[in-house]
Design an enzyme around this catalytic site. Structure first.
Site, PDB file in Angstrom:
ATOM      1  CG  LEU A  65      55.311   5.150   6.183  1.00 45.17           C
ATOM      2  CD1 LEU A  65      54.565   3.917   5.688  1.00 45.17           C
ATOM      3  CD2 LEU A  65      55.914   5.924   5.028  1.00 45.17           C
ATOM      4  N   PRO A  66      53.241   8.886   7.730  1.00 46.60           N
ATOM      5  CG  PRO A  66      52.771  10.483   6.111  1.00 46.60           C
ATOM      6  CD  PRO A  66      53.268   9.090   6.280  1.00 46.60           C
ATOM      7  CB  THR A  96      53.179   8.722  15.788  1.00 43.46           C
ATOM      8  OG1 THR A  96      54.484   8.838  16.383  1.00 43.46           O
ATOM      9  CG2 THR A  96      52.122   8.943  16.873  1.00 43.46           C
ATOM     10  CE  LYS A 171      55.215  10.567  19.747  1.00 45.10           C
ATOM     11  NZ  LYS A 171      55.590  10.322  18.354  1.00 45.10           N
ATOM     12  CE  LYS A 246      50.021  11.021  13.506  1.00 39.56           C
ATOM     13  NZ  LYS A 246      51.186  10.495  12.771  1.00 39.56           N
TER      14      LYS A 246
END
Length: 293
Positions: A65-66, A96, A171, A246
């Site tokens: 998911l975003p 992420t 990450k 992001k």
């Protein structure tokens, strides 16, 4: 083979679900965009009308998911997916997101005796399609060992970074470094070509020298040096500027909370925000070289 619910079928999730189908898993799919569900259904997935329907009596739930708010909305609260899952289900969140949200979902899973790992990925769309992703996992060893056979059907490098949320931390560190060396590579190539050097020759020189790095070797940002790179294809992503901005935002927010100095990370974020403001959010992140030209 496992029964897997896959939630989120975007640029990364769709190819990942495809590889699970190729590995002969039963894959139930759901996304807010019906056309993405229909595409996977044509290739053998079971179309679902909701995340709850997809996840009923499944062995594994995978979400891609975003942002953190979407992950929290999916799993938490009175209407959250965790209220519908049994203790035998394994939850794998490949989104992420911020580490704090990941840890809150982990905690909710623990309360219900559900195994979970946060497992963000590296490699971009090409690796998702090829089944060669890198997974950076956070969680209990037991959950990680359960997840590895499923992750191996979508990737080749599978790491347990540490406890709950550690995958998200790994990450954000990786992508902050990626942004920094992509900008550095772009600066070097721009400087060399301004002095009359051929970008291909300069790239070869740096690849054989101490300036060698992944951006230069695998994802050259200068057009027509590497035929397969986004730079040679009008900067079609790839990995979008929006996503890099992001991820850098997550890293800088975390650094601020942990009093960790990230001066280059902040400069990288500023540059990618500038690219967004220029309307380039959907272009590949290697297009950052254009700010220097």
């Amino acid at each position: 083979m496992a029964t897997i619910a896959f939630i989120g079928l975007g640029n990364m999730g769709g190819p990942m679900a495809e590889n699970l189908l190729k590995a002969k898993h039963q894959v139930r799919v759901f996304d807010l965009m019906p056309e993405l569900v229909n595409t996977l259904a044509k290739n053998g997935a079971i179309a679902s009308k909701s995340a709850i329907e997809a996840s009923k009596d499944c062995d594994v739930v995978i979400s891609m998911l975003p942002a953190g708010k979407h992950v929290a909305s999916l799993y938490l609260g009175k209407q959250g997916l965790l209220t519908q899952l049994t203790s035998s289900t394994l939850v794998i969140d490949c989104s992420t997101i911020d580490a704090e949200t990941a840890r809150s979902v982990h905690a909710a899973c623990t309360e219900q005796n559900i195994d979970m790992i946060d497992a963000p990925v590296s490699g971009g769309v090409a690796a998702a399609s090829a089944g060669s992703l890198t997974f950076m996992c956070g969680g209990h060893t037991r959950a990680f060992e359960r997840a590895k056979p499923v992750l191996a059907d979508m990737g080749v490098n599978i790491f347990l970074a540490g406890p709950d949320g550690a995958g998200q931390v790994a990450k954000m560190c990786n992508n902050m470094l990626l942004a920094i060396h992509m900008i550095g590579t772009s600066e070097a190539l721009n400087l060399g070509t301004r002095n009359g050097l051929d970008a291909s020759v300069l790239s070869e020189i740096m690849l054989a020298s101490s300036g060698k790095n992944w951006s230069l070797e695998r994802y050259n940002p200068y057009p027509n040096v590497m035929p397969t790179s986004p730079a040679s294809n009008e900067y079609q992503p790839g990995f979008m500027v929006d996503l890099m901005a992001k991820d850098l935002g997550l890293a800088i927010d975390n650094a601020s909370a942990n009093n960790s100095a990230t001066p280059l990370g902040k400069l990288a974020l500023d540059m990618y925000l500038q690219k967004q403001q220029q309307g380039d959010g959907k272009r590949d992140f290697s297009s950052i070289i254009e700010l220097l030209q």
